[in-house]
Design a protein around this motif. Structure first.
Motif, PDB file in Angstrom:
ATOM      1  N   ILE A  69      34.510  55.415  45.310  1.00 15.49           N
ATOM      2  CA  ILE A  69      35.605  55.673  44.065  1.00 15.49           C
ATOM      3  C   ILE A  69      35.266  54.517  43.116  1.00 15.49           C
ATOM      4  N   ALA A  70      35.015  53.343  43.623  1.00 14.28           N
ATOM      5  CA  ALA A  70      35.072  52.182  42.616  1.00 14.28           C
ATOM      6  C   ALA A  70      33.723  52.322  41.657  1.00 14.28           C
ATOM      7  N   ARG A  71      32.903  53.181  42.068  1.00 12.84           N
ATOM      8  CA  ARG A  71      31.415  53.189  41.310  1.00 12.84           C
ATOM      9  C   ARG A  71      31.706  54.713  40.406  1.00 12.84           C
ATOM     10  N   GLY A  72      32.951  55.174  40.386  1.00 11.95           N
ATOM     11  CA  GLY A  72      33.077  56.343  39.556  1.00 11.95           C
ATOM     12  C   GLY A  72      33.002  57.739  40.341  1.00 11.95           C
ATOM     13  N   PHE A  73      32.891  57.919  41.679  1.00  7.79           N
ATOM     14  CA  PHE A  73      32.940  59.032  41.935  1.00  7.79           C
ATOM     15  C   PHE A  73      34.364  59.974  42.135  1.00  7.79           C
ATOM     16  N   ASN A  74      34.456  61.169  42.238  1.00  2.00           N
ATOM     17  CA  ASN A  74      35.682  61.834  42.378  1.00  2.00           C
ATOM     18  C   ASN A  74      36.071  61.317  43.852  1.00  2.00           C
ATOM     19  N   PRO A  75      37.246  61.265  44.190  1.00  2.00           N
ATOM     20  CA  PRO A  75      37.785  61.062  45.689  1.00  2.00           C
ATOM     21  C   PRO A  75      37.173  62.057  46.571  1.00  2.00           C
ATOM     22  N   GLU A  76      37.238  63.376  46.070  1.00  2.00           N
ATOM     23  CA  GLU A  76      36.921  64.541  46.949  1.00  2.00           C
ATOM     24  C   GLU A  76      35.310  64.627  47.398  1.00  2.00           C
ATOM     25  N   VAL A  77      34.596  63.975  46.355  1.00  2.00           N
ATOM     26  CA  VAL A  77      33.120  63.652  46.453  1.00  2.00           C
ATOM     27  C   VAL A  77      32.975  62.538  47.552  1.00  2.00           C
ATOM     28  N   ALA A  78      33.698  61.369  47.310  1.00  2.00           N
ATOM     29  CA  ALA A  78      33.759  60.054  48.095  1.00  2.00           C
ATOM     30  C   ALA A  78      33.892  60.417  49.521  1.00  2.00           C
ATOM     31  N   LEU A  79      34.846  61.373  49.755  1.00  4.93           N
ATOM     32  CA  LEU A  79      35.268  61.503  51.216  1.00  4.93           C
ATOM     33  C   LEU A  79      34.169  62.190  52.113  1.00  4.93           C
ATOM     34  N   LYS A  80      33.182  62.811  51.496  1.00  4.71           N
ATOM     35  CA  LYS A  80      31.902  63.348  52.236  1.00  4.71           C
ATOM     36  C   LYS A  80      31.440  62.252  52.982  1.00  4.71           C
ATOM     37  N   LEU A  81      31.646  60.936  52.685  1.00  3.18           N
ATOM     38  CA  LEU A  81      30.866  59.803  53.618  1.00  3.18           C
ATOM     39  C   LEU A  81      31.704  59.733  54.885  1.00  3.18           C
ATOM     40  N   VAL A  82      32.550  60.565  55.107  1.00  2.00           N
ATOM     41  CA  VAL A  82      33.140  60.470  56.503  1.00  2.00           C
ATOM     42  C   VAL A  82      32.177  60.882  57.358  1.00  2.00           C
ATOM     43  N   SER A  83      31.437  61.840  56.838  1.00  2.41           N
ATOM     44  CA  SER A  83      30.053  62.454  58.033  1.00  2.41           C
ATOM     45  C   SER A  83      29.089  61.310  58.141  1.00  2.41           C
TER      46      SER A  83
END
Length: 205
Positions: A69-83
């Motif tokens: 998110i700090a690097r500009g990603f939409n939070p919904e996209v960033a949450l993919k990193l849970v995988s």
């Protein structure tokens, strides 16, 4: 139990991390079973494990989501990193092109392309998400896909023509498709042998 972690993010990304009425912060905490404490004054984010947290990677995952998110990603996209199969790659442009502001603007423009065309093609062909923010280009996706996208971006940074980059991406997309097919049907060799003894080169099917 994992210890508290912390990192600093740009102040103009604090709002995106917190979200309306704190909804993004709550989503991250729920997905990673962590607690986020955000200092809006200096952008410091503290990440602590919840007492009932069973996943030791929760803090680590939350760190990468916040970083994305700090690097500009939409939070919904960033949450993919849970995988466990999704990764974050941050490319620091000055390492490739030096510290010139003019060069930075020029190469960011080449990566984005006219009307965002080049960025969209890289994302579509490599099947990754991309964010261009400040002096970085960041990627989210599966490791093989990130490797392809990163190589395409490095080609641009090394002066390759867009047409060459698109051809590279087309070739890599076909290669990844074949790799997925082989894994799906359990083929380890480069050739597929039929019952009548006829061999087909798997790379050329």
């Amino acid at each position: 139990m994992p210890e508290t972690d912390y990192l600093k993010i740009p102040q103009n990304r604090v709002g995106a991390l917190i979200g309306s009425n704190g909804n993004i912060k709550k989503s991250i905490e729920k997905a990673t079973r962590t607690i986020l404490e955000i200092d809006s004054n200096d952008g410091t984010v503290y990440i602590s494990p919840r007492e009932d947290m069973e996943d030791p990677l929760g803090v680590w995952n939350a760190n990468h989501i916040v970083k994305a998110i700090a690097r500009g990603f939409n939070p919904e996209v960033a949450l993919k990193l849970v995988s466990d199969e999704i990764y974050l790659e941050i490319m620091k442009l000055p390492l490739y092109i030096g510290k010139s502001k003019n060069a930075l603007a020029r190469y960011k423009g080449r990566i984005i392309g006219k009307n965002g065309k080049t960025r969209e093609i890289i994302m579509e062909m490599a099947e990754v998400d991309m964010a261009i923010y400040g002096k970085t280009v960041s990627l989210i996706g599966e490791m093989d896909n990130i490797t392809v996208a990163k190589e395409a971006i490095e080609m641009i940074l090394n002066g390759s023509r867009h047409k060459s980059v698109y051809s590279f991406l087309e070739h890599k997309k076909e290669t990844l498709k074949m790799k997925e097919f082989k894994e799906l049907v359990g083929i380890e060799e480069d050739k597929i042998e039929l019952k009548d003894g006829i061999e087909f080169d798997a790379e050329n099917i």
